[in-house]
Design a protein around this motif. Structure first.
Motif, PDB file in Angstrom:
ATOM      1  N   GLY A  85      11.141  -1.453   8.467  1.00 37.76           N
ATOM      2  CA  GLY A  85      11.317  -0.752   7.190  1.00 37.76           C
ATOM      3  C   GLY A  85      12.638  -0.017   7.099  1.00 37.76           C
ATOM      4  O   GLY A  85      13.333  -0.063   6.080  1.00 37.76           O
ATOM      5  N   VAL A  86      13.020   0.667   8.215  1.00 41.12           N
ATOM      6  CA  VAL A  86      14.236   1.495   8.170  1.00 41.12           C
ATOM      7  C   VAL A  86      15.463   0.625   7.922  1.00 41.12           C
ATOM      8  O   VAL A  86      16.296   0.937   7.061  1.00 41.12           O
ATOM      9  CB  VAL A  86      14.371   2.302   9.484  1.00 41.12           C
ATOM     10  N   GLU A  87      15.529  -0.476   8.665  1.00 38.43           N
ATOM     11  CA  GLU A  87      16.689  -1.351   8.484  1.00 38.43           C
ATOM     12  C   GLU A  87      16.718  -1.943   7.072  1.00 38.43           C
ATOM     13  O   GLU A  87      17.757  -2.031   6.432  1.00 38.43           O
ATOM     14  CB  GLU A  87      16.670  -2.479   9.520  1.00 38.43           C
ATOM     15  N   MET A  95      12.608   1.336  -8.234  1.00 41.44           N
ATOM     16  CA  MET A  95      12.131   1.813  -6.938  1.00 41.44           C
ATOM     17  C   MET A  95      11.582   0.665  -6.083  1.00 41.44           C
ATOM     18  O   MET A  95      11.373  -0.440  -6.580  1.00 41.44           O
ATOM     19  CB  MET A  95      11.047   2.874  -7.126  1.00 41.44           C
ATOM     20  N   ALA A  96      11.387   0.999  -4.793  1.00 38.99           N
ATOM     21  CA  ALA A  96      10.799   0.008  -3.888  1.00 38.99           C
ATOM     22  C   ALA A  96       9.794   0.690  -2.981  1.00 38.99           C
ATOM     23  O   ALA A  96      10.009   1.825  -2.545  1.00 38.99           O
ATOM     24  CB  ALA A  96      11.897  -0.650  -3.060  1.00 38.99           C
ATOM     25  N   PHE A  97       8.682   0.016  -2.764  1.00 43.91           N
ATOM     26  CA  PHE A  97       7.760   0.416  -1.696  1.00 43.91           C
ATOM     27  C   PHE A  97       8.101  -0.460  -0.516  1.00 43.91           C
ATOM     28  O   PHE A  97       8.158  -1.694  -0.647  1.00 43.91           O
ATOM     29  CB  PHE A  97       6.302   0.165  -2.106  1.00 43.91           C
ATOM     30  N   VAL A  98       8.373   0.133   0.668  1.00 47.09           N
ATOM     31  CA  VAL A  98       8.787  -0.663   1.826  1.00 47.09           C
ATOM     32  C   VAL A  98       7.877  -0.332   3.013  1.00 47.09           C
ATOM     33  O   VAL A  98       7.713   0.839   3.372  1.00 47.09           O
ATOM     34  CB  VAL A  98      10.251  -0.370   2.195  1.00 47.09           C
ATOM     35  N   ASP A  99       7.328  -1.382   3.583  1.00 53.34           N
ATOM     36  CA  ASP A  99       6.449  -1.215   4.745  1.00 53.34           C
ATOM     37  C   ASP A  99       7.306  -0.908   5.969  1.00 53.34           C
ATOM     38  O   ASP A  99       8.460  -1.317   6.053  1.00 53.34           O
ATOM     39  CB  ASP A  99       5.680  -2.533   4.955  1.00 53.34           C
ATOM     40  N   LEU A 139       4.665   7.455   2.347  1.00 56.38           N
ATOM     41  CA  LEU A 139       3.278   7.238   1.936  1.00 56.38           C
ATOM     42  C   LEU A 139       2.510   6.753   3.151  1.00 56.38           C
ATOM     43  O   LEU A 139       2.828   5.700   3.722  1.00 56.38           O
ATOM     44  CB  LEU A 139       3.235   6.172   0.829  1.00 56.38           C
ATOM     45  N   LYS A 140       1.544   7.577   3.553  1.00 54.92           N
ATOM     46  CA  LYS A 140       0.803   7.208   4.773  1.00 54.92           C
ATOM     47  C   LYS A 140      -0.434   6.398   4.427  1.00 54.92           C
ATOM     48  O   LYS A 140      -1.155   6.706   3.477  1.00 54.92           O
ATOM     49  CB  LYS A 140       0.409   8.483   5.519  1.00 54.92           C
ATOM     50  N   LYS A 141      -0.620   5.307   5.193  1.00 57.11           N
ATOM     51  CA  LYS A 141      -1.796   4.466   5.005  1.00 57.11           C
ATOM     52  C   LYS A 141      -2.986   5.101   5.747  1.00 57.11           C
ATOM     53  O   LYS A 141      -2.759   5.751   6.776  1.00 57.11           O
ATOM     54  CB  LYS A 141      -1.547   3.071   5.574  1.00 57.11           C
ATOM     55  N   PRO A 142      -4.203   4.947   5.346  1.00 59.32           N
ATOM     56  CA  PRO A 142      -4.568   4.252   4.110  1.00 59.32           C
ATOM     57  C   PRO A 142      -4.273   5.134   2.899  1.00 59.32           C
ATOM     58  O   PRO A 142      -4.540   6.331   2.951  1.00 59.32           O
ATOM     59  CB  PRO A 142      -6.075   4.021   4.276  1.00 59.32           C
ATOM     60  N   PHE A 143      -3.731   4.522   1.839  1.00 63.06           N
ATOM     61  CA  PHE A 143      -3.365   5.375   0.699  1.00 63.06           C
ATOM     62  C   PHE A 143      -4.404   5.313  -0.420  1.00 63.06           C
ATOM     63  O   PHE A 143      -5.200   4.379  -0.524  1.00 63.06           O
ATOM     64  CB  PHE A 143      -1.990   5.010   0.181  1.00 63.06           C
ATOM     65  N   ASP A 144      -4.314   6.318  -1.211  1.00 59.57           N
ATOM     66  CA  ASP A 144      -5.202   6.463  -2.352  1.00 59.57           C
ATOM     67  C   ASP A 144      -4.513   5.794  -3.544  1.00 59.57           C
ATOM     68  O   ASP A 144      -3.302   5.887  -3.670  1.00 59.57           O
ATOM     69  CB  ASP A 144      -5.333   7.977  -2.619  1.00 59.57           C
ATOM     70  N   ASN A 145      -5.285   5.117  -4.390  1.00 57.35           N
ATOM     71  CA  ASN A 145      -4.674   4.446  -5.546  1.00 57.35           C
ATOM     72  C   ASN A 145      -3.845   5.387  -6.404  1.00 57.35           C
ATOM     73  O   ASN A 145      -2.767   5.060  -6.860  1.00 57.35           O
ATOM     74  CB  ASN A 145      -5.764   3.823  -6.431  1.00 57.35           C
ATOM     75  N   ILE A 146      -4.409   6.554  -6.604  1.00 57.69           N
ATOM     76  CA  ILE A 146      -3.736   7.489  -7.507  1.00 57.69           C
ATOM     77  C   ILE A 146      -2.390   7.950  -6.934  1.00 57.69           C
ATOM     78  O   ILE A 146      -1.443   8.195  -7.659  1.00 57.69           O
ATOM     79  CB  ILE A 146      -4.668   8.687  -7.852  1.00 57.69           C
ATOM     80  N   GLU A 147      -2.352   8.021  -5.566  1.00 57.96           N
ATOM     81  CA  GLU A 147      -1.064   8.389  -4.927  1.00 57.96           C
ATOM     82  C   GLU A 147       0.006   7.364  -5.275  1.00 57.96           C
ATOM     83  O   GLU A 147       1.113   7.694  -5.679  1.00 57.96           O
ATOM     84  CB  GLU A 147      -1.219   8.434  -3.407  1.00 57.96           C
ATOM     85  N   ILE A 149       8.588   4.835   1.728  1.00 56.60           N
ATOM     86  CA  ILE A 149       8.349   4.121   2.984  1.00 56.60           C
ATOM     87  C   ILE A 149       6.855   4.233   3.309  1.00 56.60           C
ATOM     88  O   ILE A 149       6.293   5.333   3.310  1.00 56.60           O
ATOM     89  CB  ILE A 149       9.281   4.669   4.090  1.00 56.60           C
ATOM     90  N   CYS A 150       6.194   3.063   3.513  1.00 51.78           N
ATOM     91  CA  CYS A 150       4.740   3.048   3.699  1.00 51.78           C
ATOM     92  C   CYS A 150       4.417   2.790   5.173  1.00 51.78           C
ATOM     93  O   CYS A 150       4.951   1.837   5.749  1.00 51.78           O
ATOM     94  CB  CYS A 150       4.103   1.919   2.891  1.00 51.78           C
ATOM     95  N   THR A 151       3.600   3.628   5.761  1.00 49.84           N
ATOM     96  CA  THR A 151       3.344   3.482   7.191  1.00 49.84           C
ATOM     97  C   THR A 151       1.958   3.982   7.601  1.00 49.84           C
ATOM     98  O   THR A 151       1.466   4.973   7.062  1.00 49.84           O
ATOM     99  CB  THR A 151       4.426   4.236   7.990  1.00 49.84           C
TER     100      THR A 151
END
Ligand code: ATP
Ligand code: MG
Length: 470
Positions: A96-98, A83-87, A139-147, A114-116
């Motif tokens: 990120g989309v591209e 997997m990848a986390f992408v800003d 994943l919406k910022k600010p994110f929770d560690n557990i998320e 996708i992190c935003t």
């Protein structure tokens, strides 16, 4: 089917601090912690396992391009990312989309988050460009560690399951393919068997046909031959006697008979009778000769006088007698033209070759339309083969029908007119003679069948005359 768990994660974000955060969350066994664990293990003999789960392996990229390069390298090494986390925003490079688009072009299996904090691109547009939503989470910022941790847990597991499923499908497909191949083979074997049986059946019918035609011809020939024999010989005597009577009559006329006798001469039309009787005798004699010829032809055709053995035979004689036997069938359809070459005797089963000639000639006659046609019979020989052709200027055979004409029971004729056995039987007979039969046809112009036979049979063929090769 199992594969080693894949816990490899790619993080694409332009902010170095984010990388630190992720590393703390996903890879807590930092270098320092590992050193501590090692010391503890040395002091207390503990095992260096801090968690039940296998650790995540986190790789960092700070731009989309770099992320793509890392993905490519991971694939080249055979160690793909699960997997990848992408800003979403990563100036100055790809957004990120591209980035995700490019990553998926390279590895469509990659699960993506996708992190935003906010989106420059409306979500509708994002989803239009990234239509593989079954691999995309937000994943919406600010994110929770557990998320973050849970996303990584769930998506790496999902990658694993998808991979296992794909492997299973592959092996299932291979099994289905193998099964299909076996079924196809079985089907082909069955088709061969069916067509062999059809040929065999046709040959049995053929043997029966020939036997009964032969027997019938033999019976008829025998029955007619005897009476014709004595009629013919009596006829000679009768001609002789009549000659005597006419001579007596002439002498009587010359002796000037009495008036009463002369009126009887007139009443009985003796003058006319003297002219008509010889004519009647001539016609009757012609008729008897013709019957004798027919009987001879029937005998030749069926070769009742010879056993079923390969024997040298004159093909021209066989063709002629066959033409006489089927004369009625062709008389109204076509003229027959013979273009005979030089033929040495051919070692064959003459009655069966006659049967072939008959089938070809009758087919040719049937191919004629409303106009009277022409059937040409040609013959010739080479040093070790003889051939004959039956050529017609009839309807011709359409190319799509041509491959089937030698099949047993294939006919284009109406019920009752054809059984579709003629050519298949002929094929069997020619095969039995180690010969060949070929056809050349053009719709609207006509058809030519050519049969080629070896002049001499091998010992093996001659020993098994009743076995028709399929
Ligand atoms: N000379 C020909 N011209 C046109 N078509 C032909 C000719 N010879 C054979 N055919 C085609 O091939 C088919 C098969 O011929 P075959 O002699 O095996 O059977 P048939 O003549 O239909 O019936 P059967 O001979 O058993 O009475 C025919 O129905 C016809 O369509
Ligand atoms: Mg026929």
């Amino acid at each position: 089917m199992t594969t080693a768990p894949n816990r490899r994660i790619l993080l694409v974000d332009d902010m170095p601090t984010i990388h630190d955060d992720f590393r703390k969350i996903l890879a807590p066994q930092s270098a320092a912690k590992s050193a501590l664990d090692a010391t503890r293990a040395a002091l207390f003999g503990d095992e260096i396992v801090t968690s039940d789960e296998a650790p995540f392996e986190l790789d960092s990229a700070y731009q989309g391009q770099e992320g793509l390069a890392k993905l490519q390298a991971s694939l080249d090494q055979g160690r793909p990312y699960a997997m990848a986390f992408v800003d979403m925003r990563m100036p100055p490079g790809w957004d990120g989309v591209e980035t995700i688009e490019r990553l998926w072009q390279t590895d469509p299996r990659l699960q993506v988050v996708i992190c935003t904090a906010y989106s420059d691109t409306p979500w509708e547009e994002v989803f239009q460009r990234l239509d593989a939503r079954d691999r995309l989470l937000i994943l919406k910022k600010p994110f929770d560690n557990i998320e973050v941790r849970q996303l990584a847990q769930a998506l790496t597991a999902k990658w694993q399951m998808t991979q296992a499923l794909a492997l299973q499908i592959d092996s299932l497909e291979a099994a289905v393919e193998e099964r299909t191949r076996k079924l196809t083979q079985a089907n082909e074997a069955l088709q061969t068997e069916i067509s062999e049986r059809k040929h065999l059946q046709a040959q049995l019918v053929q043997q029966g046909n020939l036997a009964s035609i032969g027997q019938l011809a033999a019976g008829v020939a025998h029955e007619i031959n005897n009476p014709i024999g004595f009629i013919f010989s009596n006829f000679g005597t009768l001609e002789h006697y009549l000659d005597h009577l006419f001579r007596l009559l002439a002498a009587h006329e010359r002796a000037e008979p009495a008036a009463s006798l002369r009126s009887l001469y007139e009443e009985l039309q003796i003058d006319y009778l003297k002219e008509d009787v010889p004519m009647l005798m001539r016609e009757s004699k012609d008729g008897i000769l013709r019957v004798r010829q027919i009987v001879q032809d029937l005998k030749d055709f069926s070769r009742v006088d010879s056993a079923q053995q390969f024997q040298p035979a004159q093909l021209h004689q066989g063709i002629d007698s066959t033409l006489n036997v089927v004369a009625n069938e062709i008389r109204y359809q076509a003229d027959v033209v013979k273009e005979y070459g030089q033929l040495p005797p051919v070692e064959c089963l003459a009655s069966q070759i006659n049967q072939v000639v008959m089938n070809l000639v009758v087919n040719a006659a049937h191919a004629m339309g409303s106009n009277r046609g022409r059937i040409v019979i040609r013959t010739g020989a080479t040093a070790d083969e003889a051939w004959f052709e039956v050529a017609d200027n009839g309807s011709g055979i359409p190319p799509e029908v041509l491959p089937q004409i030698f099949d047993p029971f294939f006919t284009t004729k109406p019920v009752g007119k054809g059984t579709g056995l003629g050519l298949s039987l002929s094929y069997g007979i020619v095969q039995k003679h180690r010969g060949r039969i070929s056809v050349d046809s053009e719709v609207g112009r006509g058809t030519t069948f050519r049969v080629t036979l070896p002049l001499r049979q091998t010992a093996e063929a001659a020993e098994t005359p009743d076995l028709v090769a399929a």
